[in-house]
Scaffold this active site. Structure first.
Site, PDB file in Angstrom:
ATOM      1  N   HIS A 282      -9.418   1.123   3.729  1.00  0.00           N
ATOM      2  CA  HIS A 282      -8.168   1.212   5.013  1.00  0.00           C
ATOM      3  C   HIS A 282      -8.381   2.305   6.371  1.00  0.00           C
ATOM      4  O   HIS A 282      -9.441   3.804   5.824  1.00  0.00           O
ATOM      5  CB  HIS A 282      -7.618   1.980   4.518  1.00  0.00           C
ATOM      6  CG  HIS A 282      -5.909   1.733   4.696  1.00  0.00           C
ATOM      7  ND1 HIS A 282      -5.766   3.179   5.806  1.00  0.00           N
ATOM      8  CD2 HIS A 282      -5.030   0.851   4.494  1.00  0.00           C
ATOM      9  CE1 HIS A 282      -4.292   2.598   5.935  1.00  0.00           C
ATOM     10  NE2 HIS A 282      -4.105   1.517   5.471  1.00  0.00           N
TER      11      HIS A 282
ATOM     12  N   GLY B 127       2.246  -1.350   4.225  1.00  0.00           N
ATOM     13  CA  GLY B 127       2.738   0.294   3.991  1.00  0.00           C
ATOM     14  C   GLY B 127       4.324   0.665   3.756  1.00  0.00           C
ATOM     15  O   GLY B 127       4.783   0.657   2.572  1.00  0.00           O
ATOM     16  N   GLY B 128       4.696   0.903   4.602  1.00  0.00           N
ATOM     17  CA  GLY B 128       6.435   1.105   5.035  1.00  0.00           C
ATOM     18  C   GLY B 128       7.512   1.106   4.195  1.00  0.00           C
ATOM     19  O   GLY B 128       7.621   1.046   3.742  1.00  0.00           O
TER      20      GLY B 128
ATOM     21  N   GLU C  62      -7.292   5.106   7.574  1.00  0.00           N
ATOM     22  CA  GLU C  62      -6.687   5.957   6.911  1.00  0.00           C
ATOM     23  C   GLU C  62      -8.409   6.809   6.808  1.00  0.00           C
ATOM     24  O   GLU C  62      -8.552   8.108   6.321  1.00  0.00           O
ATOM     25  CB  GLU C  62      -5.786   6.245   6.489  1.00  0.00           C
ATOM     26  CG  GLU C  62      -4.813   6.021   7.166  1.00  0.00           C
ATOM     27  CD  GLU C  62      -3.714   5.248   6.635  1.00  0.00           C
ATOM     28  OE1 GLU C  62      -2.642   5.779   5.201  1.00  0.00           O
ATOM     29  OE2 GLU C  62      -2.385   4.976   7.369  1.00  0.00           O
TER      30      GLU C  62
ATOM     31  N   GLY D 189       1.953   1.670  10.699  1.00  0.00           N
ATOM     32  CA  GLY D 189       2.661   3.312  10.554  1.00  0.00           C
ATOM     33  C   GLY D 189       3.327   3.469  12.078  1.00  0.00           C
ATOM     34  O   GLY D 189       4.212   4.597  12.182  1.00  0.00           O
TER      35      GLY D 189
ATOM     36  N   ASN E 242       1.289  -1.189  -0.368  1.00  0.00           N
ATOM     37  CA  ASN E 242      -0.086   0.299  -0.062  1.00  0.00           C
ATOM     38  C   ASN E 242       0.611   0.734   0.325  1.00  0.00           C
ATOM     39  O   ASN E 242       1.126   2.078   0.974  1.00  0.00           O
ATOM     40  CB  ASN E 242      -1.144  -0.022   1.100  1.00  0.00           C
ATOM     41  CG  ASN E 242      -1.802   1.089   1.145  1.00  0.00           C
ATOM     42  OD1 ASN E 242      -1.714   1.920   0.696  1.00  0.00           O
ATOM     43  ND2 ASN E 242      -2.600   1.046   2.550  1.00  0.00           N
ATOM     44  N   TRP E 243       0.951   1.534  -1.326  1.00  0.00           N
ATOM     45  CA  TRP E 243       1.667   2.598  -1.161  1.00  0.00           C
ATOM     46  C   TRP E 243       1.603   3.880  -0.793  1.00  0.00           C
ATOM     47  O   TRP E 243       2.116   4.832  -0.181  1.00  0.00           O
ATOM     48  CB  TRP E 243       2.323   3.409  -2.708  1.00  0.00           C
ATOM     49  CG  TRP E 243       3.242   2.140  -3.538  1.00  0.00           C
ATOM     50  CD1 TRP E 243       3.569   0.683  -3.058  1.00  0.00           C
ATOM     51  CD2 TRP E 243       3.626   1.977  -4.450  1.00  0.00           C
ATOM     52  NE1 TRP E 243       4.554  -0.554  -3.623  1.00  0.00           N
ATOM     53  CE2 TRP E 243       4.813   0.748  -4.456  1.00  0.00           C
ATOM     54  CE3 TRP E 243       3.610   2.910  -5.989  1.00  0.00           C
ATOM     55  CZ2 TRP E 243       5.196   0.445  -6.104  1.00  0.00           C
ATOM     56  CZ3 TRP E 243       4.544   2.102  -6.942  1.00  0.00           C
ATOM     57  CH2 TRP E 243       4.788   1.539  -7.685  1.00  0.00           C
ATOM     58  N   LYS E 244       0.187   3.932  -0.726  1.00  0.00           N
ATOM     59  CA  LYS E 244      -0.469   5.512   0.192  1.00  0.00           C
ATOM     60  C   LYS E 244       0.354   6.685  -0.559  1.00  0.00           C
ATOM     61  O   LYS E 244       0.142   6.412  -2.304  1.00  0.00           O
ATOM     62  CB  LYS E 244      -0.067   5.731   1.612  1.00  0.00           C
ATOM     63  CG  LYS E 244      -0.198   4.532   2.658  1.00  0.00           C
ATOM     64  CD  LYS E 244       0.055   5.284   3.969  1.00  0.00           C
ATOM     65  CE  LYS E 244      -0.402   3.577   4.837  1.00  0.00           C
ATOM     66  NZ  LYS E 244      -0.355   2.926   6.741  1.00  0.00           N
TER      67      LYS E 244
ATOM     68  N   SER F 126       2.802  -2.617  10.219  1.00  0.00           N
ATOM     69  CA  SER F 126       5.039  -2.396  10.732  1.00  0.00           C
ATOM     70  C   SER F 126       4.240  -3.784  10.395  1.00  0.00           C
ATOM     71  O   SER F 126       5.058  -4.363  11.337  1.00  0.00           O
ATOM     72  CB  SER F 126       4.554  -2.460  12.046  1.00  0.00           C
ATOM     73  OG  SER F 126       3.878  -0.515  12.306  1.00  0.00           O
TER      74      SER F 126
ATOM     75  N   GLU G 264      -5.896  -4.952   9.817  1.00  0.00           N
ATOM     76  CA  GLU G 264      -4.832  -3.829  10.551  1.00  0.00           C
ATOM     77  C   GLU G 264      -5.209  -3.067  11.298  1.00  0.00           C
ATOM     78  O   GLU G 264      -6.418  -2.229  11.656  1.00  0.00           O
ATOM     79  CB  GLU G 264      -5.119  -3.291   9.375  1.00  0.00           C
ATOM     80  CG  GLU G 264      -4.265  -3.364   7.483  1.00  0.00           C
ATOM     81  CD  GLU G 264      -3.602  -2.953   7.316  1.00  0.00           C
ATOM     82  OE1 GLU G 264      -3.164  -2.965   7.195  1.00  0.00           O
ATOM     83  OE2 GLU G 264      -4.643  -1.090   6.777  1.00  0.00           O
TER      84      GLU G 264
HETATM   85  P1  PGA Z   1       2.625  -0.127   7.468  1.00  0.00           P
HETATM   86  O1  PGA Z   1       1.356   0.194   6.802  1.00  0.00           O
HETATM   87  O2  PGA Z   1       3.120  -1.260   7.027  1.00  0.00           O
HETATM   88  O3  PGA Z   1       3.451   0.948   6.959  1.00  0.00           O
HETATM   89  O4  PGA Z   1       1.701  -0.352   8.835  1.00  0.00           O
HETATM   90  C1  PGA Z   1       0.205  -0.902   6.598  1.00  0.00           C
HETATM   91  C2  PGA Z   1      -0.911  -0.155   6.056  1.00  0.00           C
HETATM   92  O5  PGA Z   1      -1.619   1.193   6.936  1.00  0.00           O
HETATM   93  O6  PGA Z   1      -1.879  -0.659   5.270  1.00  0.00           O
END
Ligand code: PGA
Length: 248
Positions: free
Chosen positions: A95, A234-235, A97, A173, A10-12, A213, A167
């Site tokens: 998600h 994500g990261g 967010e 994050g 997930n590149w966001k 994470s 999640e």
């Molecule tokens: P993260 O993000 O791996 O940076 O914790 C995961 C996500 O939000 O899908």
């Protein structure tokens, strides 16, 4: 029944189109694994160049968002048929967010799930509890509410094709990963919920990811758990490390 593993990045809101193409080139040889579905979920503006950049590789392209109407006067929005036509195969829905910053509620997310399926795009449906909810002991109640509301009117055959991502919000994050036992417990709870709503065959078919994470250091232990079929990353999806997660 063996479920095929799925590792999605997930590149966001990271990566300009040219950075996106460079990242595809950097990861190309690192993410090769025939036993795994590898997906890059990318910002809308990166979709066309990324589809082009991953042509001929094992990587599938996903979107991070879309609007629930097919077309019309919705300035600034992008529809599911547009994504499909551009080569998108997966889309992230629900998600935390988007739930938090864009106030997407479960009734709206249910419409998104149905619209993605109608367009022939696989939803990656996200759910997860806050730290406060976990401490109150209502994690599974909350996640069952999310799953049940987001899947209203979705058939068993459709559910068999979707991906659900667990999640925990407190792990996104933050560098704080759920332990593999915590993640397994909730992923099994999600599968049990699907079995109750539909049947055992549907529950056995649906793929469930852990996200929060996840990285090269913890992926192997998480992915060894019976009900964890993959990860939403994500990261760690924005660097070479993503290759280690795919091959964990
Ligand atoms: P993260 O993000 O791996 O940076 O914790 C995961 C996500 O939000 O899908």
């Amino acid at each position: 029944m063996a479920r095929r593993r799925i590792i999605a990045g997930n590149w966001k809101m990271n990566m300009t189109p040219s950075q996106a193409v460079a990242l595809c080139a950097e990861l190309k040889d690192l993410v090769v694994n025939d036993a795994v579905d590898v997906v890059y979920c990318v910002p809308a503006i990166d979709i066309v160049p990324v589809v082009e950049a991953v042509k001929g590789t094992n990587v599938h392209v996903g979107a991070e968002n879309f609007y629930i109407e097919d077309k019309g006067a919705y300035t600034g929005e992008i529809s599911a048929p547009m994504l499909k036509d551009a080569g998108v195969e997966y889309v992230i829905i629900g998600h935390s967010e988007r739930r938090e910053y864009f106030k997407e509620d479960d009734a709206f997310l249910n419409k998104k799930v149905k619209k993605a399926l109608e367009a022939g795009i696989t939803p990656i449906l996200c759910c997860g509890e806050s730290l406060e909810q976990r401490e109150m002991g209502v994690t599974m109640d909350w996640i069952r509410f999310q799953i049940k509301s987001d899947l209203v009117g979705v058939t068993a055959d459709q559910v068999k094709t979707i991906v659900i991502a667990y999640e925990p919000i407190w792990a996104i994050g933050t560098g704080k990963t759920a332990t593999s036992d915590q993640a397994q417990e909730v992923c099994k709870g999600i599968r049990d919920c699907i079995a109750e709503m539909y049947d055992d065959a549907t529950a056995a078919a649906v793929r469930i990811q852990y996200g929060g994470s996840m990285n090269a250091g913890n992926a192997k232990e998480l992915l060894a758990k019976e009900d964890i079929d993959g990860g939403l990353i994500g990261g760690a999806s924005l660097k070479a490390e993503f290759g280690s997660v795919v091959n964990a």
